[in-house]
Scaffold this motif. Structure first.
Motif, PDB file in Angstrom:
ATOM      1  N   VAL A  94     -10.177  41.579 -66.961  1.00 41.34           N
ATOM      2  CA  VAL A  94     -10.657  41.412 -65.618  1.00 41.34           C
ATOM      3  C   VAL A  94     -11.730  42.209 -65.316  1.00 41.34           C
ATOM      4  O   VAL A  94     -12.105  42.989 -65.844  1.00 41.34           O
ATOM      5  N   THR A  95     -12.885  41.378 -64.877  1.00 41.41           N
ATOM      6  CA  THR A  95     -14.170  42.052 -64.560  1.00 41.41           C
ATOM      7  C   THR A  95     -14.142  42.958 -63.669  1.00 41.41           C
ATOM      8  O   THR A  95     -13.679  42.740 -62.588  1.00 41.41           O
ATOM      9  N   GLU A  96     -14.983  44.012 -63.824  1.00 39.80           N
ATOM     10  CA  GLU A  96     -14.886  45.047 -63.116  1.00 39.80           C
ATOM     11  C   GLU A  96     -15.682  44.701 -61.565  1.00 39.80           C
ATOM     12  O   GLU A  96     -15.178  44.946 -60.567  1.00 39.80           O
ATOM     13  N   SER A  97     -16.880  44.202 -61.944  1.00 37.38           N
ATOM     14  CA  SER A  97     -17.579  43.764 -60.604  1.00 37.38           C
ATOM     15  C   SER A  97     -17.855  42.322 -60.350  1.00 37.38           C
ATOM     16  O   SER A  97     -17.786  41.469 -61.244  1.00 37.38           O
ATOM     17  N   ARG A  98     -17.469  41.880 -59.081  1.00 38.86           N
ATOM     18  CA  ARG A  98     -17.558  40.770 -58.726  1.00 38.86           C
ATOM     19  C   ARG A  98     -18.672  40.287 -57.954  1.00 38.86           C
ATOM     20  O   ARG A  98     -18.907  41.264 -56.979  1.00 38.86           O
ATOM     21  N   PRO A  99     -19.107  39.017 -57.993  1.00 40.48           N
ATOM     22  CA  PRO A  99     -20.346  38.970 -56.914  1.00 40.48           C
ATOM     23  C   PRO A  99     -19.851  39.004 -55.353  1.00 40.48           C
ATOM     24  O   PRO A  99     -18.853  38.528 -55.241  1.00 40.48           O
ATOM     25  N   GLU A 100     -20.707  39.581 -54.609  1.00 44.88           N
ATOM     26  CA  GLU A 100     -20.468  39.521 -53.192  1.00 44.88           C
ATOM     27  C   GLU A 100     -20.355  38.078 -52.515  1.00 44.88           C
ATOM     28  O   GLU A 100     -21.197  37.261 -52.799  1.00 44.88           O
ATOM     29  N   VAL A 101     -19.377  37.724 -51.940  1.00 48.52           N
ATOM     30  CA  VAL A 101     -19.193  36.196 -51.226  1.00 48.52           C
ATOM     31  C   VAL A 101     -19.148  36.510 -49.664  1.00 48.52           C
ATOM     32  O   VAL A 101     -18.793  37.435 -49.188  1.00 48.52           O
ATOM     33  N   ASN A 102     -19.448  35.504 -48.960  1.00 46.50           N
ATOM     34  CA  ASN A 102     -19.628  35.759 -47.339  1.00 46.50           C
ATOM     35  C   ASN A 102     -18.196  35.999 -47.072  1.00 46.50           C
ATOM     36  O   ASN A 102     -17.099  35.679 -47.298  1.00 46.50           O
ATOM     37  N   ALA A 103     -18.169  37.040 -45.987  1.00 42.44           N
ATOM     38  CA  ALA A 103     -16.890  37.720 -45.656  1.00 42.44           C
ATOM     39  C   ALA A 103     -16.052  36.679 -44.721  1.00 42.44           C
ATOM     40  O   ALA A 103     -14.777  36.817 -45.162  1.00 42.44           O
ATOM     41  N   LEU A 104     -16.570  35.616 -44.404  1.00 42.58           N
ATOM     42  CA  LEU A 104     -15.941  34.659 -43.782  1.00 42.58           C
ATOM     43  C   LEU A 104     -14.848  33.988 -44.825  1.00 42.58           C
ATOM     44  O   LEU A 104     -13.822  33.503 -44.496  1.00 42.58           O
ATOM     45  N   LEU A 105     -15.472  33.923 -46.074  1.00 42.10           N
ATOM     46  CA  LEU A 105     -14.691  33.191 -47.006  1.00 42.10           C
ATOM     47  C   LEU A 105     -13.239  33.703 -47.535  1.00 42.10           C
ATOM     48  O   LEU A 105     -12.415  33.296 -48.110  1.00 42.10           O
ATOM     49  N   HIS A 106     -13.371  35.352 -47.187  1.00 42.24           N
ATOM     50  CA  HIS A 106     -11.925  35.933 -47.440  1.00 42.24           C
ATOM     51  C   HIS A 106     -11.081  35.754 -46.328  1.00 42.24           C
ATOM     52  O   HIS A 106      -9.711  36.301 -46.467  1.00 42.24           O
ATOM     53  N   VAL A 107     -11.342  34.970 -45.142  1.00 38.30           N
ATOM     54  CA  VAL A 107     -10.517  34.861 -44.287  1.00 38.30           C
ATOM     55  C   VAL A 107      -9.061  33.925 -44.623  1.00 38.30           C
ATOM     56  O   VAL A 107      -9.232  33.067 -45.384  1.00 38.30           O
ATOM     57  N   SER A 108      -7.917  34.490 -44.109  1.00 34.47           N
ATOM     58  CA  SER A 108      -6.571  33.736 -44.583  1.00 34.47           C
ATOM     59  C   SER A 108      -6.873  32.183 -44.385  1.00 34.47           C
ATOM     60  O   SER A 108      -6.935  31.931 -43.448  1.00 34.47           O
ATOM     61  N   TYR A 109      -6.201  31.464 -45.284  1.00 40.00           N
ATOM     62  CA  TYR A 109      -6.213  30.072 -45.303  1.00 40.00           C
ATOM     63  C   TYR A 109      -5.257  29.563 -44.004  1.00 40.00           C
ATOM     64  O   TYR A 109      -5.408  28.660 -43.520  1.00 40.00           O
ATOM     65  N   MET A 110      -4.399  30.620 -43.499  1.00 42.37           N
ATOM     66  CA  MET A 110      -3.513  30.229 -42.448  1.00 42.37           C
ATOM     67  C   MET A 110      -4.227  30.262 -40.939  1.00 42.37           C
ATOM     68  O   MET A 110      -3.810  29.513 -40.034  1.00 42.37           O
ATOM     69  N   TRP A 111      -5.535  30.582 -41.065  1.00 44.07           N
ATOM     70  CA  TRP A 111      -6.306  30.566 -39.796  1.00 44.07           C
ATOM     71  C   TRP A 111      -7.151  28.939 -39.746  1.00 44.07           C
ATOM     72  O   TRP A 111      -7.723  28.829 -38.825  1.00 44.07           O
TER      73      TRP A 111
END
Length: 595
Positions: A494-511
């Motif tokens: 598991v990579t400790e640091s992950r690139p930051e992605v747009n916060a909108l992309l973290h929204v649940s697929y149910m929405w």
């Protein structure tokens, strides 16, 4: 060592093969009966069963076609990996039933249409109708190969037979009975297939529960691992599953899938009365909830059986969707015929989804791609040839795409995303037509295109981020400490640091579906208001094109001319001139009708 264990589990006997072939043979015989002994003489017979179908068979058909092999194999995996939170989506299903029967279904049923995209032409114009039809066709062609491919993987898991052998055989049987027998054959094979599905899942649930030591053991092991979950009241939109996104987002998802989807609406329209169609919706709701309960319980059962030796880490199951087939071979493999019943049930789910989609696509090609744009009227023989030709060509195309999907694994994830891209905007366009009287054709089209473009960026970006490992959701604990066989342990870093992605992309697929619908409606309303301010002429829709609840609030009651206009459309709906000017033409007066 795990290879030997797998070989032992792949004990598909000749009795199992007989059971599986028997299921295919019955489906083929139903097609022969309705295609050659009960001939479909008209387009109405072929596509709508003469609008004289019975409620119970149609409701069973709706459940059978909606539950694909993806659902039967994916739902247990969801519980095994993430717990029972997903079960709360059933609240959204019951809410959908109420809204659909009171708002959407009365409009479609009263208009006596064949394709629900005809409504878009009547309410807006042919541009919007073509937009909706293309979205439907595009989604269907992307979705059907997955529907076929997933059960083929299950068959491979329990038999070792290559998917290149079984897939063409099953698809050709389905193409045959769908093209020969029309909607009657589709519905009656669905009745047989849903019986096989429920029987297979019940068989696995009962025998599996006995083998692990009873319901108490299943419940205790899942409770200890945190898989039995109370509602998650988290208000964050980024939470994968919460009571909010499952109830509200699930409601909108199911509303689109059931209320404005041609594959479902076509069978509601095949019932002779609105009351019967409403009963079919309620029975569908009960049936789909029952089948979901079976699937979710099988997920608990998989964990109870493999609680101390995760088959995913030991590679006993090569993919997540093979967990249920693995359980089946573990608990049913030693009893000849039972594994065959399960495989027949899984393939029944795929066949019912495929046959319904092929039949619906033939309706869309005829009603939405041919009639509005070609002046030549087809004879009954030519119409019959076109409908059956569409079924055969689309079936062969989907079969070919299965092998492309197999070679390009990431396409699976992207193709599943395709449904999310198109679902919301489609619901938004129909909702504007049925609930918002002042939205015009241009507004609906601009809203729909904007919704698709926005959702395409959002969904594809999110899926790419997930595929690259930038976004992940923690699953429930899994262990291999109790394994009784040797396996090769694969270290995961598991990579400790992950690139930051747009916060909108973290929204649940149910929405996703709700977001696509609201975007489409918002832009459509704004565009229509701008058109109004620019002075563009807009003729309000006739009350028949609006939901019953909206009709009550209209200041102007329906005029005789309005009713004449509807009748003129129904009489001339094959005419491209009438279709293409649906809301831009003046209502027909009585003197014009006499002349």
């Amino acid at each position: 060592m795990e290879g030997k264990i797998l070989d032992q589990m792949q004990s598909f006997s000749w009795v199992d093969y007989v059971v599986f072939v028997f299921m295919l043979a019955i489906s083929g015989l139903v097609g022969i009966y309705w295609g050659f002994f009960k001939k479909q003489t008209t387009q109405n017979d072929y596509l709508l069963g003469g609008r004289n179908m019975k409620v119970v068979p149609v409701a069973m058909s709706l459940v059978a076609s909606f539950v694909s092999g993806i659902t039967l194999l994916g739902s247990p995996t969801e519980v095994y990996m993430y717990g029972t939170q997903y079960a709360y989506i059933m609240g959204g299903i019951f809410l959908m039933t109420i809204v659909m029967t009171q708002v959407y279904l009365p409009v479609f049923h009263e208009l006596k249409i064949t394709s629900n995209y005809e409504y878009l032409s009547m309410r807006f114009d042919n541009r919007v109708r073509l937009f909706g039809s293309i979205l439907f066709a595009f989604t269907l062609v992307g979705w059907l190969p997955i529907v076929i491919y997933v059960p083929a993987l299950a068959f491979n898991q329990v038999t070792g037979v290559d998917i290149h052998v079984i897939t063409p055989i099953v698809c050709l049987v389905c193409i045959f009975y769908t093209s020969a027998g029309g909607l009657q054959a589709v519905v009656w094979t669905d009745v047989i297939q849903i019986t096989a599905m429920v029987g297979a899942m019940a068989l696995v649930a009962v025998k599996g529960t006995i083998d692990v030591g009873g319901v108490g053991v299943v419940w205790q092991r899942n409770l200890e691992s945190g898989r039995i979950e109370t509602p998650n009241w988290d208000l964050r939109p980024t939470a994968r599953h919460t009571i909010w996104n499952l109830f509200i987002g699930g409601f909108v998802y199911w509303l689109q899938a059931n209320a404005v989807n041609q594959t479902m609406v076509q069978r509601y329209l095949a019932l002779p009365t609105l009351r019967g169609a409403k009963w079919a919706v309620f029975l569908f709701c009960i049936g789909i909830s029952t089948l979901y309960c079976f699937c979710l319980y099988c997920g608990l059962l998989i964990y109870a059986r493999f609680h101390d030796c995760d088959p995913l880490q030991t590679k006993l199951a090569k993919a997540k969707d093979q967990l249920l087939p693995l359980l089946v071979m573990d608990v049913l493999g030693d009893i000849p015929g039972l594994a065959g019943v399960f495989v027949a049930g899984i393939f029944s789910a795929a066949l019912s989804s495929l046959s319904t989609s092929l039949n619906s696509m033939s309706a869309v090609v005829l009603e939405d791609f041919y009639k509005p744009f070609f002046k030549k009227r087809l004879s009954e023989r030519q119409t019959n040839f076109l409908l059956k030709g569409v079924v055969i060509v689309l079936g062969i195309l989907c079969l070919a795409l299965v092998f492309i999907v197999e070679k390009m694994g990431t396409v699976l994830q992207l193709t599943m995303t395709l449904e999310a891209i198109t679902m919301g905007p489609q619901l938004g366009v129909f909702t504007m037509g049925i609930l918002i009287p002042f939205v015009d054709a241009t507004g609906a089209l601009v809203g729909g295109i904007t919704g698709v473009a926005g959702m395409a960026w959002w969904c594809l970006s999110a899926q790419m981020a997930i595929a690259r490992g930038y976004i992940s959701h923690p699953h429930k604990p899994l262990t291999t400490e109790g394994c009784s066989y040797n396996f090769t342990h694969v270290e995961t870093f598991v990579t400790e640091s992950r690139p930051e992605v747009n916060a909108l992309l973290h929204v649940s697929y149910m929405w996703y579906t709700l977001a696509g619908s609201l975007t489409t409606i918002f832009v459509g309303v704004i565009a229509s208001k701008i058109n109004s301010l620019l002075g563009k002429v807009y003729i309000p829709p006739t009350p028949k094109l609006l939901a019953p609840q909206i009709r009550r609030f209209l200041n102007n009651p329906p005029q005789p001319a309005d009713e004449l206009y509807i009748r003129a459309f129904e009489y001339n709906k094959d005419s491209p001139q009438i279709n293409s000017t649906a809301v831009n033409m003046k209502p027909i007066t009585e003197s014009e009708e006499r002349s």
